[in-house]
Design a protein around this motif. Structure first.
Motif, mmCIF file in Angstrom:
data_model
loop_
_atom_site.group_PDB
_atom_site.id
_atom_site.type_symbol
_atom_site.label_atom_id
_atom_site.label_comp_id
_atom_site.label_asym_id
_atom_site.label_seq_id
_atom_site.Cartn_x
_atom_site.Cartn_y
_atom_site.Cartn_z
ATOM 1 N N LEU A 1 -13.347 -14.412 -1.196
ATOM 2 C CA LEU A 1 -14.179 -14.205 -0.014
ATOM 3 C C LEU A 1 -13.344 -13.641 1.117
ATOM 4 O O LEU A 1 -12.160 -13.967 1.262
ATOM 5 C CB LEU A 1 -14.798 -15.528 0.461
ATOM 6 N N THR A 2 -13.957 -12.798 1.947
ATOM 7 C CA THR A 2 -13.339 -12.439 3.210
ATOM 8 C C THR A 2 -13.542 -13.616 4.170
ATOM 9 O O THR A 2 -14.365 -14.502 3.932
ATOM 10 C CB THR A 2 -13.968 -11.180 3.813
ATOM 11 N N LEU A 3 -12.834 -13.612 5.266
ATOM 12 C CA LEU A 3 -12.977 -14.703 6.223
ATOM 13 C C LEU A 3 -14.333 -14.656 6.909
ATOM 14 O O LEU A 3 -14.897 -15.698 7.268
ATOM 15 C CB LEU A 3 -11.840 -14.657 7.242
ATOM 16 N N ALA A 4 -14.897 -13.464 7.057
ATOM 17 C CA ALA A 4 -16.247 -13.360 7.607
ATOM 18 C C ALA A 4 -17.243 -14.028 6.673
ATOM 19 O O ALA A 4 -18.186 -14.699 7.126
ATOM 20 C CB ALA A 4 -16.618 -11.897 7.816
ATOM 21 N N GLU B 1 -6.281 -14.638 9.919
ATOM 22 C CA GLU B 1 -7.130 -13.511 10.290
ATOM 23 C C GLU B 1 -6.980 -12.428 9.229
ATOM 24 O O GLU B 1 -5.889 -12.243 8.675
ATOM 25 C CB GLU B 1 -6.735 -12.951 11.660
ATOM 26 N N ASP B 2 -8.086 -11.729 8.934
ATOM 27 C CA ASP B 2 -8.019 -10.640 7.963
ATOM 28 C C ASP B 2 -8.707 -9.371 8.450
ATOM 29 O O ASP B 2 -8.932 -8.436 7.682
ATOM 30 C CB ASP B 2 -8.628 -11.073 6.622
ATOM 31 N N GLY B 3 -9.044 -9.306 9.733
ATOM 32 C CA GLY B 3 -9.746 -8.149 10.262
ATOM 33 C C GLY B 3 -11.250 -8.318 10.282
ATOM 34 O O GLY B 3 -11.951 -7.560 10.952
ATOM 35 N N ASP C 1 3.096 -8.875 -1.866
ATOM 36 C CA ASP C 1 2.595 -7.498 -1.958
ATOM 37 C C ASP C 1 1.881 -7.143 -0.659
ATOM 38 O O ASP C 1 0.877 -7.760 -0.311
ATOM 39 C CB ASP C 1 1.626 -7.385 -3.137
ATOM 40 N N PRO C 2 2.362 -6.152 0.076
ATOM 41 C CA PRO C 2 1.722 -5.791 1.355
ATOM 42 C C PRO C 2 0.297 -5.291 1.196
ATOM 43 O O PRO C 2 -0.464 -5.254 2.161
ATOM 44 C CB PRO C 2 2.640 -4.696 1.916
ATOM 45 N N HIS C 3 -0.081 -4.903 -0.026
ATOM 46 C CA HIS C 3 -1.428 -4.387 -0.263
ATOM 47 C C HIS C 3 -2.390 -5.472 -0.736
ATOM 48 O O HIS C 3 -3.577 -5.176 -0.942
ATOM 49 C CB HIS C 3 -1.385 -3.261 -1.296
ATOM 50 N N GLU C 4 -1.915 -6.693 -0.902
ATOM 51 C CA GLU C 4 -2.770 -7.730 -1.477
ATOM 52 C C GLU C 4 -4.005 -8.001 -0.629
ATOM 53 O O GLU C 4 -5.097 -8.213 -1.155
ATOM 54 C CB GLU C 4 -1.984 -9.036 -1.671
ATOM 55 N N ILE C 5 -3.850 -7.979 0.681
ATOM 56 C CA ILE C 5 -4.990 -8.273 1.546
ATOM 57 C C ILE C 5 -6.078 -7.216 1.374
ATOM 58 O O ILE C 5 -7.277 -7.544 1.401
ATOM 59 C CB ILE C 5 -4.542 -8.395 3.025
ATOM 60 N N TYR C 6 -5.696 -5.953 1.155
ATOM 61 C CA TYR C 6 -6.685 -4.885 0.977
ATOM 62 C C TYR C 6 -7.356 -4.990 -0.388
ATOM 63 O O TYR C 6 -8.575 -4.812 -0.510
ATOM 64 C CB TYR C 6 -6.020 -3.519 1.142
ATOM 65 N N PHE C 7 -6.560 -5.282 -1.413
ATOM 66 C CA PHE C 7 -7.129 -5.467 -2.745
ATOM 67 C C PHE C 7 -8.106 -6.637 -2.746
ATOM 68 O O PHE C 7 -9.188 -6.564 -3.337
ATOM 69 C CB PHE C 7 -6.014 -5.718 -3.762
ATOM 70 N N HIS C 8 -7.718 -7.708 -2.062
ATOM 71 C CA HIS C 8 -8.567 -8.895 -2.013
ATOM 72 C C HIS C 8 -9.909 -8.596 -1.352
ATOM 73 O O HIS C 8 -10.964 -9.038 -1.842
ATOM 74 C CB HIS C 8 -7.853 -10.015 -1.248
ATOM 75 N N MET C 9 -9.894 -7.833 -0.273
ATOM 76 C CA MET C 9 -11.145 -7.523 0.417
ATOM 77 C C MET C 9 -12.050 -6.652 -0.448
ATOM 78 O O MET C 9 -13.268 -6.844 -0.475
ATOM 79 C CB MET C 9 -10.843 -6.840 1.755
ATOM 80 N N MET C 10 -11.465 -5.721 -1.206
ATOM 81 C CA MET C 10 -12.262 -4.908 -2.110
ATOM 82 C C MET C 10 -12.835 -5.754 -3.240
ATOM 83 O O MET C 10 -13.985 -5.573 -3.665
ATOM 84 C CB MET C 10 -11.398 -3.776 -2.684
#
Length: 237
Positions: free
Chosen positions: A13-16, A61-63, A118-127
């Motif tokens: 899940l995203t934080l939203a 926070e995740d944006g 991994d600096p890209h993990e947050i982006y992969f997670h949101m997708m």
């Protein structure tokens, strides 16, 4: 409300989305857009850490929003540091656990927290969170091969046995899950790592190091967790 196999597994899940989840009443299951939520996994930047006598709160926070992840301290500082590591402000972390609420504030009661390498993990997670949500709303999303993903297979009713939701895992991790589910004590005190290793090594060609790494990966993904001590494991269901 739609009940699916995902209600018994780990949903990204995203934080939203965590903030949008709700309960019909205080004892009800958490739901999001008509789907029941079991365990969740979230990824975010740590913007604040509040240490209390019995627990530590990490504000993430995740944006898309802001959510607190709470983890309870172990009996000793050595055990605490070994299990949870030294999380710092400005790190990206992944937390897995259950949504809880205190008053009107939601938080994730974490059973596992780890820093992201991994600096890209947050982006992969949101997708991934978006993909799962869309597949639950609109049905299976099929790839070039015509096969549904592991998540969409579950949401469309294709998961009709105990191992269906673990088809996406590597073979060794699937075998460990199978061993844990097969033990009569898997729903009580957990299964000792020695039992797991003995059963898995019967397959041949599996080293202790590989088993240890597979257990760590399953822990990080929230698929399993430790029970009475660090040597006993149980499937997250």
């Amino acid at each position: 409300m739609q009940r699916t196999e995902l209600s018994h597994s780990v949903r990204p899940l995203t934080l939203a989305q965590v903030n949008k989840a709700h309960q019909a009443h205080t004892d009800a299951e958490w739901t999001l857009e008509g789907n029941e939520i079991g365990q969740v996994t979230i990824v975010g930047h740590v913007v604040n850490i509040t240490e209390q006598a019995t627990n530590v709160l990490y504000t993430l926070e995740d944006g898309t929003g802001k959510v607190e992840a709470r983890r309870w301290k172990e009996q000793s500082s050595e055990e605490d540091a070994e299990k949870w590591g030294d999380i710092q402000v400005n790190q990206v972390i992944r937390a897995t656990g259950h949504i809880k609420a205190f008053g009107n504030r939601k938080y994730v009661n974490a059973i596992n927290i780890r820093p992201s390498e991994d600096p890209h993990e947050i982006y992969f997670h949101m997708m991934e969170a978006l993909t799962v949500s869309l597949s639950l709303q609109n049905g299976p999303v099929r790839g070039p091969s015509g096969n549904a993903s592991a998540y969409t297979a579950q949401s469309s009713g294709m998961a009709n046995d105990d191992m269906a939701e673990y088809r996406h895992l590597p073979p060794l991790q699937r075998e460990i899950i199978k061993v844990l589910l097969a033990q009569p004590e898997h729903d009580e005190g957990g299964v000792h790592v020695g039992v797991v290793a003995k059963a898995v090594q019967k397959q041949g060609g599996v080293t202790g190091t590989a088993i240890s790494e597979a257990l760590d990966a399953l822990m990080d993904a929230g698929q399993i967790f430790t029970t009475s001590d660090d040597a006993h494991f149980q499937v997250s269901r």
